[in-house]
Design a protein around this motif. Structure first.
Motif, PDB file in Angstrom:
ATOM      1  N   VAL A  25      15.439  31.031  10.708  1.00  0.00           N
ATOM      2  CA  VAL A  25      14.427  30.098  10.207  1.00  0.00           C
ATOM      3  C   VAL A  25      13.002  30.625  10.431  1.00  0.00           C
ATOM      4  CG1 VAL A  25      13.517  27.756  10.390  1.00  0.00           C
ATOM      5  CG2 VAL A  25      15.962  28.130  10.471  1.00  0.00           C
ATOM      6  N   PRO A  26      12.665  31.199  11.602  1.00  0.00           N
ATOM      7  CA  PRO A  26      11.307  31.743  11.735  1.00  0.00           C
ATOM      8  C   PRO A  26      11.015  32.856  10.721  1.00  0.00           C
ATOM      9  CG  PRO A  26      12.268  31.456  13.894  1.00  0.00           C
ATOM     10  CD  PRO A  26      13.368  31.207  12.897  1.00  0.00           C
ATOM     11  N   GLY A  27      12.005  33.625  10.360  1.00  0.00           N
ATOM     12  CA  GLY A  27      11.815  34.652   9.340  1.00  0.00           C
ATOM     13  C   GLY A  27      11.558  34.055   7.974  1.00  0.00           C
ATOM     14  N   ILE A  28      12.269  32.988   7.659  1.00  0.00           N
ATOM     15  CA  ILE A  28      12.061  32.297   6.384  1.00  0.00           C
ATOM     16  C   ILE A  28      10.656  31.714   6.326  1.00  0.00           C
ATOM     17  CG2 ILE A  28      12.807  30.316   4.999  1.00  0.00           C
ATOM     18  CD1 ILE A  28      15.656  30.870   6.081  1.00  0.00           C
ATOM     19  N   VAL A  29      10.214  31.105   7.426  1.00  0.00           N
ATOM     20  CA  VAL A  29       8.862  30.538   7.477  1.00  0.00           C
ATOM     21  C   VAL A  29       7.822  31.637   7.311  1.00  0.00           C
ATOM     22  CG1 VAL A  29       7.191  29.409   9.005  1.00  0.00           C
ATOM     23  CG2 VAL A  29       9.488  28.496   8.777  1.00  0.00           C
ATOM     24  N   SER A  30       8.052  32.785   7.924  1.00  0.00           N
ATOM     25  CA  SER A  30       7.117  33.890   7.804  1.00  0.00           C
ATOM     26  C   SER A  30       7.021  34.393   6.365  1.00  0.00           C
ATOM     27  CB  SER A  30       7.547  35.038   8.729  1.00  0.00           C
ATOM     28  OG  SER A  30       6.681  36.138   8.586  1.00  0.00           O
ATOM     29  N   ILE A  31       8.157  34.540   5.709  1.00  0.00           N
ATOM     30  CA  ILE A  31       8.155  34.999   4.320  1.00  0.00           C
ATOM     31  C   ILE A  31       7.507  33.955   3.418  1.00  0.00           C
ATOM     32  CG2 ILE A  31       9.660  35.493   2.351  1.00  0.00           C
ATOM     33  CD1 ILE A  31      11.501  36.941   4.349  1.00  0.00           C
ATOM     34  N   GLU A  43       9.222  31.531  23.170  1.00  0.00           N
ATOM     35  CA  GLU A  43      10.624  31.432  23.556  1.00  0.00           C
ATOM     36  C   GLU A  43      11.462  31.156  22.312  1.00  0.00           C
ATOM     37  OE1 GLU A  43       8.258  29.309  24.888  1.00  0.00           O
ATOM     38  OE2 GLU A  43       7.809  30.692  26.522  1.00  0.00           O
ATOM     39  N   LEU A  44      12.684  31.633  22.323  1.00  0.00           N
ATOM     40  CA  LEU A  44      13.535  31.572  21.140  1.00  0.00           C
ATOM     41  C   LEU A  44      13.725  30.150  20.625  1.00  0.00           C
ATOM     42  CD1 LEU A  44      15.264  33.139  19.142  1.00  0.00           C
ATOM     43  CD2 LEU A  44      17.169  32.905  20.726  1.00  0.00           C
ATOM     44  N   GLU A  45      14.073  29.235  21.496  1.00  0.00           N
ATOM     45  CA  GLU A  45      14.311  27.852  21.068  1.00  0.00           C
ATOM     46  C   GLU A  45      13.030  27.202  20.564  1.00  0.00           C
ATOM     47  OE1 GLU A  45      17.177  26.320  20.569  1.00  0.00           O
ATOM     48  OE2 GLU A  45      18.041  28.256  21.103  1.00  0.00           O
ATOM     49  N   THR A  46      11.912  27.460  21.233  1.00  0.00           N
ATOM     50  CA  THR A  46      10.637  26.890  20.797  1.00  0.00           C
ATOM     51  C   THR A  46      10.229  27.461  19.453  1.00  0.00           C
ATOM     52  OG1 THR A  46       9.998  26.722  23.119  1.00  0.00           O
ATOM     53  CG2 THR A  46       8.253  26.459  21.493  1.00  0.00           C
ATOM     54  N   ALA A  47      10.413  28.764  19.270  1.00  0.00           N
ATOM     55  CA  ALA A  47      10.063  29.394  18.000  1.00  0.00           C
ATOM     56  C   ALA A  47      10.902  28.826  16.860  1.00  0.00           C
ATOM     57  CB  ALA A  47      10.242  30.908  18.098  1.00  0.00           C
ATOM     58  N   ARG A  48      12.173  28.625  17.110  1.00  0.00           N
ATOM     59  CA  ARG A  48      13.034  28.033  16.072  1.00  0.00           C
ATOM     60  C   ARG A  48      12.639  26.590  15.780  1.00  0.00           C
ATOM     61  NH1 ARG A  48      18.836  30.359  18.150  1.00  0.00           N
ATOM     62  NH2 ARG A  48      18.597  32.441  17.248  1.00  0.00           N
ATOM     63  N   ALA A  49      12.332  25.840  16.825  1.00  0.00           N
ATOM     64  CA  ALA A  49      11.966  24.427  16.637  1.00  0.00           C
ATOM     65  C   ALA A  49      10.650  24.303  15.877  1.00  0.00           C
ATOM     66  CB  ALA A  49      11.868  23.731  17.992  1.00  0.00           C
ATOM     67  N   THR A  50       9.665  25.120  16.217  1.00  0.00           N
ATOM     68  CA  THR A  50       8.388  25.035  15.506  1.00  0.00           C
ATOM     69  C   THR A  50       8.513  25.514  14.061  1.00  0.00           C
ATOM     70  OG1 THR A  50       7.689  27.198  16.377  1.00  0.00           O
ATOM     71  CG2 THR A  50       6.977  25.232  17.591  1.00  0.00           C
ATOM     72  N   LEU A  57       9.970  22.658  12.259  1.00  0.00           N
ATOM     73  CA  LEU A  57       8.943  21.625  12.146  1.00  0.00           C
ATOM     74  C   LEU A  57       7.965  21.952  11.019  1.00  0.00           C
ATOM     75  CD1 LEU A  57       7.901  19.010  13.495  1.00  0.00           C
ATOM     76  CD2 LEU A  57       6.393  20.471  14.851  1.00  0.00           C
ATOM     77  N   VAL A  58       7.593  23.222  10.891  1.00  0.00           N
ATOM     78  CA  VAL A  58       6.691  23.633   9.807  1.00  0.00           C
ATOM     79  C   VAL A  58       7.330  23.331   8.453  1.00  0.00           C
ATOM     80  CG1 VAL A  58       5.743  25.669   8.640  1.00  0.00           C
ATOM     81  CG2 VAL A  58       5.360  25.346  11.070  1.00  0.00           C
ATOM     82  N   LEU A  59       8.601  23.679   8.295  1.00  0.00           N
ATOM     83  CA  LEU A  59       9.280  23.413   7.025  1.00  0.00           C
ATOM     84  C   LEU A  59       9.347  21.917   6.727  1.00  0.00           C
ATOM     85  CD1 LEU A  59      12.244  25.952   7.130  1.00  0.00           C
ATOM     86  CD2 LEU A  59      10.249  26.007   5.643  1.00  0.00           C
ATOM     87  N   HIS A  66       1.205  26.872   3.968  1.00  0.00           N
ATOM     88  CA  HIS A  66       0.368  27.943   4.503  1.00  0.00           C
ATOM     89  C   HIS A  66      -0.473  27.428   5.678  1.00  0.00           C
ATOM     90  CE1 HIS A  66      -1.085  32.020   3.931  1.00  0.00           C
ATOM     91  NE2 HIS A  66      -2.284  31.588   4.237  1.00  0.00           N
ATOM     92  N   PHE A  67      -0.979  26.218   5.565  1.00  0.00           N
ATOM     93  CA  PHE A  67      -1.775  25.617   6.626  1.00  0.00           C
ATOM     94  C   PHE A  67      -0.938  25.385   7.885  1.00  0.00           C
ATOM     95  CE2 PHE A  67      -3.501  21.858   8.784  1.00  0.00           C
ATOM     96  CZ  PHE A  67      -4.787  22.301   9.054  1.00  0.00           C
ATOM     97  N   CYS A  68       0.225  24.736   7.720  1.00  0.00           N
ATOM     98  CA  CYS A  68       1.080  24.425   8.878  1.00  0.00           C
ATOM     99  C   CYS A  68       1.611  25.699   9.533  1.00  0.00           C
ATOM    100  CB  CYS A  68       2.239  23.537   8.451  1.00  0.00           C
ATOM    101  SG  CYS A  68       1.749  21.890   7.922  1.00  0.00           S
ATOM    102  N   ALA A  69       2.054  26.655   8.730  1.00  0.00           N
ATOM    103  CA  ALA A  69       2.552  27.908   9.292  1.00  0.00           C
ATOM    104  C   ALA A  69       1.420  28.691   9.939  1.00  0.00           C
ATOM    105  CB  ALA A  69       3.228  28.746   8.206  1.00  0.00           C
TER     106      ALA A  69
END
Length: 124
Positions: free
Chosen positions: A18-24, A97-104, A107-109, A80-83
């Protein structure tokens, strides 16, 4: 011993986190916003110059396809703003941290889609 590596990557089978998807999506939304600037500037200029141009602007945005395009630009801006806020926190080493990064990332999505749905419904 040589490692067996795939010769052809099948991007459909690669499961991105999910963090990779948000980044892309952050990059895609940034590109979409950049290339939409001429259209948005034209539309904004049309609202300010004269009453006749404002009526033309209202006629242009009355089309359902144009409304969908503008809602797409709204999503691009909100995502773009939220990410971007998420990445600012990551830059100062908060939420690594891995869990926090996934949760945020989730949350952005969620926030960007919910805000797009609410504002899109209000603007439709």
């Amino acid at each position: 011993m040589q490692k067996q590596r795939p010769k052809h990557l099948d991007l459909g089978k690669i499961r991105l986190p999910v963090p990779g998807i948000v980044s892309i999506l952050h990059r895609v939304s940034g590109v979409a916003l950049f290339f939409s600037l001429p259209l948005l500037m034209y539309l904004f200029a049309g609202t300010l110059s004269s009453a006749q141009d404002f009526d033309t602007f209202r006629a242009i945005i009355a089309y359902p396809l144009m409304k969908l395009v503008l809602i797409g630009f709204l999503w691009a801006y909100l995502h773009h703003f939220c990410a971007g806020i998420r990445f600012l926190f990551l830059d100062v080493h908060k939420g690594l941290e891995l869990e926090t990064a996934r949760a945020t990332a989730k949350l952005v999505l969620i926030v960007s889609l919910v805000l797009t749905a609410i504002l899109g419904f209000l603007l439709w």
